[in-house]
Design a protein around this motif. Structure first.
Motif, PDB file in Angstrom:
ATOM      1  N   PHE A 104       0.799  -1.224   0.000  1.00 56.34           N
ATOM      2  CA  PHE A 104       0.000   0.000   0.000  1.00 56.34           C
ATOM      3  C   PHE A 104       0.838   1.284   0.000  1.00 56.34           C
ATOM      4  N   TYR A 135       3.977   4.108  -4.450  1.00 58.19           N
ATOM      5  CA  TYR A 135       3.814   5.557  -4.407  1.00 58.19           C
ATOM      6  C   TYR A 135       5.110   6.275  -4.040  1.00 58.19           C
ATOM      7  N   MET A 142       6.998   5.941  -1.442  1.00 56.77           N
ATOM      8  CA  MET A 142       7.118   6.338  -0.044  1.00 56.77           C
ATOM      9  C   MET A 142       8.409   5.816   0.562  1.00 56.77           C
ATOM     10  N   ALA A 189       6.912  13.405   6.820  1.00 55.96           N
ATOM     11  CA  ALA A 189       6.433  14.676   6.263  1.00 55.96           C
ATOM     12  C   ALA A 189       4.910  14.761   6.320  1.00 55.96           C
ATOM     13  N   LEU A 190       4.232  13.622   6.133  1.00 62.27           N
ATOM     14  CA  LEU A 190       2.763  13.629   6.186  1.00 62.27           C
ATOM     15  C   LEU A 190       2.268  13.967   7.590  1.00 62.27           C
ATOM     16  N   ARG A 201       3.158  17.858   8.047  1.00 63.88           N
ATOM     17  CA  ARG A 201       2.247  18.725   7.286  1.00 63.88           C
ATOM     18  C   ARG A 201       0.908  18.886   8.002  1.00 63.88           C
ATOM     19  N   ARG A 202       0.411  17.807   8.578  1.00 58.03           N
ATOM     20  CA  ARG A 202      -0.861  17.892   9.299  1.00 58.03           C
ATOM     21  C   ARG A 202      -0.740  18.821  10.502  1.00 58.03           C
ATOM     22  N   ASP A 245       8.922  17.696   1.089  1.00 59.29           N
ATOM     23  CA  ASP A 245       8.306  18.903   1.634  1.00 59.29           C
ATOM     24  C   ASP A 245       7.438  18.547   2.849  1.00 59.29           C
ATOM     25  N   PRO A 251      -1.542   4.490   6.184  1.00 58.74           N
ATOM     26  CA  PRO A 251      -1.397   5.951   6.129  1.00 58.74           C
ATOM     27  C   PRO A 251      -0.965   6.493   7.501  1.00 58.74           C
ATOM     28  N   LEU A 277      -1.464   8.612   9.850  1.00 57.17           N
ATOM     29  CA  LEU A 277      -2.562   9.532  10.137  1.00 57.17           C
ATOM     30  C   LEU A 277      -2.347  10.190  11.500  1.00 57.17           C
ATOM     31  N   TYR A 316      -6.031  15.093   3.234  1.00 54.49           N
ATOM     32  CA  TYR A 316      -5.866  15.223   4.688  1.00 54.49           C
ATOM     33  C   TYR A 316      -4.457  15.692   5.015  1.00 54.49           C
ATOM     34  N   SER A 317      -3.487  15.166   4.256  1.00 50.09           N
ATOM     35  CA  SER A 317      -2.107  15.641   4.379  1.00 50.09           C
ATOM     36  C   SER A 317      -1.379  15.293   3.095  1.00 50.09           C
ATOM     37  N   TRP A 318      -0.229  15.925   2.872  1.00 49.79           N
ATOM     38  CA  TRP A 318       0.497  15.726   1.613  1.00 49.79           C
ATOM     39  C   TRP A 318       1.965  16.021   1.821  1.00 49.79           C
ATOM     40  N   PRO A 364       2.783  12.314  -2.678  1.00 48.67           N
ATOM     41  CA  PRO A 364       1.952  11.402  -1.893  1.00 48.67           C
ATOM     42  C   PRO A 364       0.936  12.167  -1.040  1.00 48.67           C
ATOM     43  N   LEU A 365      -0.242  11.610  -0.980  1.00 49.90           N
ATOM     44  CA  LEU A 365      -1.350  12.193  -0.214  1.00 49.90           C
ATOM     45  C   LEU A 365      -1.875  11.186   0.799  1.00 49.90           C
ATOM     46  N   ILE A 366      -2.406  11.678   1.895  1.00 52.46           N
ATOM     47  CA  ILE A 366      -3.397  10.908   2.647  1.00 52.46           C
ATOM     48  C   ILE A 366      -4.743  11.508   2.266  1.00 52.46           C
ATOM     49  N   HIS A 425      -9.365   6.417   5.346  1.00 46.86           N
ATOM     50  CA  HIS A 425      -8.211   7.139   4.815  1.00 46.86           C
ATOM     51  C   HIS A 425      -7.336   6.199   4.007  1.00 46.86           C
ATOM     52  N   MET A 426      -6.779   6.719   2.911  1.00 47.49           N
ATOM     53  CA  MET A 426      -5.815   5.921   2.157  1.00 47.49           C
ATOM     54  C   MET A 426      -4.682   6.787   1.655  1.00 47.49           C
ATOM     55  N   LEU A 427      -3.596   6.114   1.287  1.00 51.56           N
ATOM     56  CA  LEU A 427      -2.413   6.794   0.781  1.00 51.56           C
ATOM     57  C   LEU A 427      -2.278   6.515  -0.707  1.00 51.56           C
ATOM     58  N   ALA A 428      -2.059   7.561  -1.497  1.00 50.05           N
ATOM     59  CA  ALA A 428      -1.798   7.408  -2.931  1.00 50.05           C
ATOM     60  C   ALA A 428      -1.200   8.716  -3.430  1.00 50.05           C
ATOM     61  N   ASP A 429      -0.723   8.713  -4.658  1.00 46.72           N
ATOM     62  CA  ASP A 429      -0.095   9.907  -5.211  1.00 46.72           C
ATOM     63  C   ASP A 429      -1.108  10.742  -5.997  1.00 46.72           C
TER      64      ASP A 429
END
Lengths: 389, 139
Positions: A123, A127, A129, A136-137, A140-141, A191, A241, A243, B71-73, B90-92, B100-104
């Protein structure tokens, strides 16, 4: 109140091997065993005094030294491994425990990020990761929720890197000093993290030796004691994720963004101490944001106040809570997949012995050492002290 | 400015596990699937044996609307491997059903991203033989 659970345990030996970008001729096993011998010698012990081993190469050590049958733990990750040894001694399963760890020779394909940063999970891998993106995720939040700025995070990185600049054994010794502006001028990696806000990759070994507190009079070093500890996990790192708001039904008040808060609460409760009692914060520093986050998570400041805290002067040498006094993973060393998770403990012990080669905190009595981070969904905490609990 | 597109190079591709086969079969069929709890109604991702909300084991696969919000990037400039074209983002994504999921991110300039951006899933059949979900801004 009864006797402290770790009353009978002392940290008596520590060792870092040479740390470098590359250690020619070494692999994980050879550098771990070199670290083991160093820590045993530091303690003033002999290999035959060891009756318990921890870590992936502990079993090699007990075979080579022919000290079996011995107690063994497979734990590998810094503070949880240390706490395994502490509980083994406190419960009488072992008397003298060695935890050795090291990394060398595994990062060969330099066009990619280090192999331990790149999960193969279905998963995330496609991407692109890796650890910097995961953390970073989370960062950023926090910026979105609280207005935390790039400048605040860069300041924290500059403080940590400047400590490493001053440490003679740091991989990046003399590579500074840096200002927050220098950090922000370095190239962007993920970033909001610039290059100088990220941990390095390097090679090296580290080890620690624990024994019964009633044996310390015969040994070489001033003992250091374990006042409390805890570990917080939310699930496998780098598969789901990352989160900020990931919650748990057992403690709905805690979210993964503040992973480590429960561990810190438990460690402080065990020690009978609070954040105000901590003299030196040996916080794990995989990325700049984690410094801010931990001061919030552990209760040194309130939610969203981490940015203001780290720019207040508190984390610099001479401040109320000096942080990561050797330069951490950003400047001292990130010796592989796991070895660096023990570095905070070693530096905490040195601070309490009064022998840290950079940024020694005068009269330090209590050190808070940590490992992990929000992007990995775990944080481990241990409180070390000069006085036997 | 860089228009973000799916990664068509020799990137590490998913190897479905026993729990996730229905998820990847859904992607191949142009459906973004998640698990819905028959007991409490909650949504669960990543594929699991336990409901994230009530620990029921009575989970059934359902097709998502494919819509959500960022949600975040992060924008990655140092690629995980040389096979990835940079930058990638990449995003959440917080899906409409609450998971929630992760993908670009694709289909926009890299600096168009922000928390709260409305996005929608699209699928890319990678030449390596598996179909991957990506997200583009909702138009």
């Amino acid at each position: 109140m009864g006797q402290h659970p770790f009353h009978d345990v002392a940290i008596v030996g520590i060792h870092n091997t040479e740390q470098a970008r590359v250690l020619e001729g070494h692999d994980d096993r050879s550098i771990s065993l070199q670290a083991a011998l160093g820590a045993i010698a530091d303690a003033g012990l002999e290999p035959r005094d060891v009756d318990g081993v921890i870590g992936p190469f502990g079993n090699d050590f007990l075979y080579q030294a022919r000290i079996g049958p011995a107690w063994r733990s497979l734990s590998a990750l810094g503070i949880p491994a240390l706490l395994d040894g502490v509980t083994a001694i406190a419960s009488g399963m072992a008397t003298t425990v060695l935890f050795a760890t090291g990394g060398a020779g595994t990062y060969t394909q330099r066009a990619s990020t280090a192999p331990w940063t790149r999960p193969t999970n279905e998963f995330v891998a496609a991407y692109g990761m890796y650890t910097a993106g995961e953390f970073a995720l989370m960062a950023r939040r926090h910026m979105h929720l609280h207005g935390t700025t790039a400048e605040q995070m860069a300041h924290a990185a500059a403080v940590v890197r400047n400590n490493g600049h001053a440490h003679p054994d740091a991989v990046y010794s003399g590579r500074g000093p840096f200002t927050a502006e220098d950090v922000l001028a370095s190239r962007m990696v993920a970033d909001p993290f610039h290059l100088l806000e990220c941990s390095m990759t390097s090679e090296g070994g580290a080890a620690v030796v624990l024994t019964r507190a009633d044996r310390v009079a015969d040994l070489r070093q001033r003992p250091v004691y374990v006042l409390g500890g805890g570990t917080d996990y939310y699930g496998p790192a780098y598969q789901h994720p990352p989160l900020w708001d990931l919650g748990g039904h057992r403690r709905p008040d805690l979210v993964a963004g503040y992973v480590g808060r429960r561990a810190a609460e438990e460690a402080f409760a065990c020690a009978g101490l609070g954040p105000n009692d901590v003299d030196v914060c040996e916080f794990y520093d995989p990325f700049s944001f984690e410094i801010l986050r931990q001061f919030e998570a552990f209760g040194f400041c309130g939610p969203g106040e981490g940015g203001a805290y780290v720019t207040s002067g508190a984390i610099e040498p001479g401040g109320a809570t000096p942080v990561t006094t050797d330069g951490g993973t950003m400047s001292f060393s990130h010796g592989g997949a796991a070895v660096q998770l023990l570095q905070r403990v070693i530096r905490g012990v040195e601070q309490l012995r009064g022998t840290c080669a950079s940024m020694q905190v005068e009269g330090a009595e209590v050190a808070m050492c940590t490992g992990g981070g929000s992007g990995a969904l775990f944080t481990d905490v241990v409180l070390l002290g000069r006085e036997r609990p | 400015m860089t228009l973000l597109t799916p990664q068509a190079g020799d990137i590490p591709l998913p190897v479905p596990g026993a729990l996730s086969v229905p998820y990847w079969e859904g992607c191949a069929a142009g459906e973004l699937r998640f698990q819905r709890c028959s007991d409490c109604g909650g949504a669960t991702h990543t594929p699991a044996v336990l409901c994230a909300h009530c620990t029921s084991t009575d989970l059934v696969w359902e097709v998502s609307s494919g819509r959500g919000e960022v949600y975040s990037w992060t924008t990655i400039w140092r690629p995980a491997t040389p096979a990835f074209e940079v930058p990638y983002v990449p995003l959440i994504v917080e899906m409409e059903e609450g998971w929630h999921m992760l993908a670009d991110l694709v289909g926009c300039e890299h600096d168009a991203v922000h928390v709260g951006l409305a996005v929608e899933v699209e699928f890319f059949a990678h030449p390596g033989g598996i179909t991957l979900p990506y997200f583009h801004p909702r138009r």
